[in-house]
Design an enzyme around this catalytic site. Structure first.
Site, PDB file in Angstrom:
ATOM      1  N   THR A 180      79.493  32.459  66.986  1.00 33.93           N
ATOM      2  CA  THR A 180      78.738  33.508  66.227  1.00 33.93           C
ATOM      3  C   THR A 180      79.655  34.556  65.528  1.00 33.93           C
ATOM      4  O   THR A 180      80.332  35.004  66.484  1.00 33.93           O
ATOM      5  CB  THR A 180      77.388  33.745  67.089  1.00 33.93           C
ATOM      6  OG1 THR A 180      76.541  32.765  67.284  1.00 33.93           O
ATOM      7  CG2 THR A 180      76.530  34.783  66.334  1.00 33.93           C
ATOM      8  N   ARG A 208      65.220  25.101  65.777  1.00 31.93           N
ATOM      9  CA  ARG A 208      65.283  25.961  66.897  1.00 31.93           C
ATOM     10  C   ARG A 208      65.976  27.279  66.104  1.00 31.93           C
ATOM     11  O   ARG A 208      66.913  27.040  65.394  1.00 31.93           O
ATOM     12  CB  ARG A 208      66.475  25.453  67.945  1.00 31.93           C
ATOM     13  CG  ARG A 208      66.807  26.159  69.089  1.00 31.93           C
ATOM     14  CD  ARG A 208      68.144  27.228  68.635  1.00 31.93           C
ATOM     15  NE  ARG A 208      68.490  27.988  69.710  1.00 31.93           N
ATOM     16  CZ  ARG A 208      69.448  28.714  69.743  1.00 31.93           C
ATOM     17  NH1 ARG A 208      70.163  28.774  68.430  1.00 31.93           N
ATOM     18  NH2 ARG A 208      70.073  29.321  70.932  1.00 31.93           N
ATOM     19  N   GLY A 210      67.680  30.961  67.063  1.00 23.94           N
ATOM     20  CA  GLY A 210      68.319  31.729  68.500  1.00 23.94           C
ATOM     21  C   GLY A 210      68.053  32.983  68.209  1.00 23.94           C
ATOM     22  O   GLY A 210      67.211  33.634  67.615  1.00 23.94           O
ATOM     23  N   ASP A 211      68.854  33.870  68.885  1.00 19.32           N
ATOM     24  CA  ASP A 211      68.638  35.370  68.912  1.00 19.32           C
ATOM     25  C   ASP A 211      69.397  36.181  67.781  1.00 19.32           C
ATOM     26  O   ASP A 211      68.881  37.253  67.230  1.00 19.32           O
ATOM     27  CB  ASP A 211      69.419  35.839  70.197  1.00 19.32           C
ATOM     28  CG  ASP A 211      71.035  35.401  70.279  1.00 19.32           C
ATOM     29  OD1 ASP A 211      71.351  34.208  69.737  1.00 19.32           O
ATOM     30  OD2 ASP A 211      71.885  36.406  70.584  1.00 19.32           O
ATOM     31  N   THR A 231      76.452  37.635  70.971  1.00 23.14           N
ATOM     32  CA  THR A 231      76.736  36.418  70.873  1.00 23.14           C
ATOM     33  C   THR A 231      76.764  35.695  72.375  1.00 23.14           C
ATOM     34  O   THR A 231      76.752  36.357  73.358  1.00 23.14           O
ATOM     35  CB  THR A 231      78.402  36.131  70.380  1.00 23.14           C
ATOM     36  OG1 THR A 231      78.807  34.849  70.209  1.00 23.14           O
ATOM     37  CG2 THR A 231      79.196  36.879  71.215  1.00 23.14           C
ATOM     38  N   GLY A 232      76.542  34.161  71.967  1.00 27.19           N
ATOM     39  CA  GLY A 232      76.327  33.446  73.463  1.00 27.19           C
ATOM     40  C   GLY A 232      74.936  32.804  73.355  1.00 27.19           C
ATOM     41  O   GLY A 232      74.599  32.479  72.074  1.00 27.19           O
ATOM     42  N   GLY A 234      71.588  31.872  72.884  1.00 28.96           N
ATOM     43  CA  GLY A 234      70.482  32.777  72.289  1.00 28.96           C
ATOM     44  C   GLY A 234      69.462  32.915  73.301  1.00 28.96           C
ATOM     45  O   GLY A 234      68.791  33.914  73.100  1.00 28.96           O
TER      46      GLY A 234
HETATM   47  N1  ASP Z   1      73.898  33.274  69.903  1.00 25.62           N
HETATM   48  C1  ASP Z   1      73.979  31.962  69.075  1.00 25.62           C
HETATM   49  C2  ASP Z   1      72.729  31.138  69.114  1.00 25.62           C
HETATM   50  O1  ASP Z   1      72.243  30.886  70.424  1.00 25.62           O
HETATM   51  C3  ASP Z   1      75.340  31.361  69.309  1.00 25.62           C
HETATM   52  C4  ASP Z   1      76.503  32.095  69.664  1.00 25.62           C
HETATM   53  O2  ASP Z   1      76.618  33.090  69.834  1.00 25.62           O
HETATM   54  O3  ASP Z   1      77.502  31.441  69.219  1.00 25.62           O
HETATM   55  O4  ASP Z   1      72.109  30.568  68.178  1.00 25.62           O
END
Ligand code: ASP
Length: 323
Positions: A180, A208, A210-211, A231-232, A234
């Site tokens: 992300t 879905r 995410g965050d 990032t990570g 979500g």
């Molecule tokens: N945070 C993002 C999600 O969960 C994924 C990412 O950070 O790459 O959609």
């Protein structure tokens, strides 16, 4: 008293494991994004313009899981999402379930500036994009297809069951690329802003969210304290309202670096039983930069007034799980 340094930009190109096949292009990509954002700030531009254009650069770069390089979901399709927040006004905009908008962050900005809403998804978001003649581009790259085939093969072979995404990625974290993109900035007038954009978690269930488009979770900005982009995984950021938590820490007086480290410590302590890979960037209202992660890598870059060139790295402060 700490001397305020302005303007400042910090960008990230995602947490996860940055393997050699993409690491150079990732580093080049975050540097370019930081440069573009900083140029805007140098010319007295607003923080919100800087973060939006920095993120748009990374959405056009197929090294990242956002815009053109977005990850594929379980049905081999892309559903992108993005959000932006202006710390001066606390106005925010987000868009989700986007299939072919070239720059999802521009649509998030339209939601913020041109509607009375904060978050618009799917068909409605698509209509809004049409009203404002936003450019389209089908996001489907060979690299993401390759990752998809690998991930799907393991699923089909029954090497693990898709009971819960968390346990799935815990068993096989290497197959999940968390790239992300995000940016936070402090402009010459002391305004902060944050922007985040993603293709979402690889192999996610269609629909879905995410965050990244959720204000407070993947993104937050407030002139009282600073700005943060996450990032990570979500679901982790959502459950801890992580970006707002970082801002709360900064509001209580912590410098940006301390605030992101505290937030990752919180992740490690409170959600230690699931796959909890996270990365965070932040800037506080004094222009202090923060970056921390518990993920293998964090691809990021920043520019401050003293450093005319972007400083980029694939790691920041690694905050480990306590024994
Ligand atoms: N945070 C993002 C999600 O969960 C994924 C990412 O950070 O790459 O959609």
């Amino acid at each position: 008293m700490f001397k305020v340094q302005k303007p400042v930009i910090v960008v990230h190109g995602g947490a996860g494991a940055w393997y050699p096949e993409r690491s150079q292009s990732g580093l080049e990509g975050v540097k370019k994004a930081a440069d573009v954002g900083f140029e805007i700030l140098k010319r007295d531009g607003e923080a919100v313009d800087a973060v939006v254009e920095a993120v748009a650069i990374m959405e056009d770069d197929d090294s990242f899981n956002a815009g053109y390089g977005s990850s594929l979901n379980l049905e081999k399709r892309v559903e992108m999402e993005a959000s932006v927040m202006d710390g001066k006004t606390l106005k925010a905009g987000a868009a989700g379930l986007l299939k072919d908008i070239k720059n999802p962050i521009h649509l998030a900005r339209i939601v913020m500036d041109k509607t009375d809403h904060v978050f618009v998804v799917g068909e409605g978001a698509d209509k809004l994009a049409r009203m404002f003649n936003l450019e389209r581009r089908k996001p489907f790259t060979k690299l993401r297809l390759k990752y998809y085939e690998k991930q799907k093969k393991l699923l089909v072979e029954g090497k693990f069951k898709l009971l819960k995404l968390a346990s799935l990625v815990k068993k096989c974290p290497d197959f999940f690329e968390l790239d992300t993109v995000g940016a936070v900035a402090l402009d010459k007038n002391g305004n902060v802003a944050a922007a985040t954009s993603t293709g979402g978690f690889p192999l996610k269930i269609p629909g879905r969210i995410g965050d990244s488009p959720l204000i407070g979770c993947g993104n937050y900005a407030d002139n009282r304290c600073g700005a943060c982009s996450a990032t990570g995984v979500g679901e982790i950021a959502i459950r801890l309202v992580l970006a707002k938590t970082v801002c709360n820490f900064m509001e209580s007086g912590m410098p940006a670096q301390h605030a992101v480290e505290q937030a990752i410590t919180l992740v490690n302590k409170r959600l230690n039983d699931v796959y909890n890979s996270m990365g965070l960037i932040a800037v506080d209202v004094y222009g202090r930069v923060g970056a921390a992660h518990n993920s293998p890598n964090l691809c990021w870059a920043y520019i401050t007034p003293e450093k005319s060139k972007p400083i980029a790295s694939l790691t920041a402060k690694l905050v480990k799980t306590p024994p």
